[in-house]
Design an enzyme around this catalytic site. Structure first.
Site, mmCIF file in Angstrom:
data_model
loop_
_atom_site.group_PDB
_atom_site.id
_atom_site.type_symbol
_atom_site.label_atom_id
_atom_site.label_comp_id
_atom_site.label_asym_id
_atom_site.label_seq_id
_atom_site.Cartn_x
_atom_site.Cartn_y
_atom_site.Cartn_z
ATOM 1 C CE1 TYR A 106 39.443 28.709 71.256
ATOM 2 C CE2 TYR A 106 41.420 28.596 72.619
ATOM 3 C CZ TYR A 106 40.484 29.334 71.916
ATOM 4 O OH TYR A 106 40.593 30.697 71.874
ATOM 5 C CB CYS A 137 42.627 35.572 67.598
ATOM 6 S SG CYS A 137 43.757 34.164 67.573
#
Length: 286
Positions: A192, A55
């Site tokens: 994203y 992440c």
């Protein structure tokens, strides 16, 4: 552990979107700070950081932690990168290489920590998590705020050389904030918005935003080693974690494929390589 259904809060397949199909990032919930005289005092081994190496938001905090020399003050627990229907698992559920067990409560998933802090929590079960062992709650789960906590919150416990490391210097804060804002919108979150869009129109807008922002960074870094001033700041940390993943992940998997960093952005590529090879914090915690 709560018996209620938390699938919508943890299932990576359920992506929140705007009405036009644009990916919608959920706002972090726990937003406290660590400071002397406050609710959460700086103390040795009172806090624990939970992260996933996969992440980028979590690895921001690892880089800041190492740059500030906080390794002995704030221990870290690594979760598996293979999310399941309950979110991020610990090694007790998925013994992925490098994943660890939760040493505090034997939790199966990161969501167990959220529900321990707040049984009625209704948000997403994200990493990083900065946990307070004394009050058994989450101090903060917003990466941009955690790196600022690490930057100044523990200076009273650090040797002079590490306390002097300032990733958010007062004289540069206005410029850092400005750069952070458009890089977050166009690149950090932009990849994203492109990769997780559910309509062609939303994707096309997002992917153009990504590359327009990369073009802007390329001009900004021309002839420079750092984004702001002539020194390393949090702005470099925040951009690095996205750029280091761009060619192997976002270019293909997230369909940000107009150009690669390696072949299309020489100034960004040189900046990335220098940070990687000259600062162990970046090389150790990509």
């Amino acid at each position: 552990m709560s018996a209620r259904d938390t699938t919508a809060q943890s299932d990576v397949g359920q992506v929140p979107t705007e009405p036009d199909g644009t990916f919608k990032r959920v706002v972090s919930t726990f937003r406290d700070v660590i400071e002397r005289g406050g609710k959460f005092e700086p103390e040795h081994d009172r806090y624990r950081l939970y992260v996933a190496y996969s992440c980028p938001w979590a690895t921001r905090t690892l880089i800041a932690r190492k740059l500030k020399g906080l390794e002995d003050i704030i221990p870290v627990t690594i979760v598996s990168p293979r999310m399941d229907e309950h979110g991020w698992p610990f090694a007790s559920v998925d013994p992925y290489p490098g994943a660890e067990h939760d040493p505090l409560y034997g939790s199966k998933h990161v969501k167990d920590l959220y529900l321990k802090a707040d049984p009625d929590f209704g948000g997403r079960f994200t990493v990083p998590v900065l946990w307070d062992k004394k009050t058994e709650t989450i101090v903060n789960n917003e990466s941009s705020e955690i790196i600022r906590i690490f930057n100044s919150g523990f200076n009273s416990l650090l040797p002079a050389d590490k306390a002097a490391v300032d990733l958010y210097p007062e004289e540069l804060r206005g410029e850092i904030d400005s750069v952070n804002d458009w890089i977050y919108a166009g690149i950090n979150n932009g990849v994203y918005r492109a990769g997780l869009s559910v309509s062609q129109q939303a994707y096309e807008k997002a992917v153009h935003d990504v590359f327009n922002s990369l073009d802007r960074v390329e001009k900004l870094l021309h002839g420079k080693d750092y984004l702001v001033g002539d020194r390393l700041t949090e702005a470099d940390i925040r951009l690095f974690v996205t750029i280091v993943r761009f060619d192997p992940v976002y270019h293909g998997h997230y369909k940000c494929n107009f150009r690669t960093i390696r072949d299309g952005y020489p100034a960004i590529d040189a900046w990335l390589r220098k940070l990687y090879w000259t600062e162990d914090a970046f090389r150790s915690h990509q």
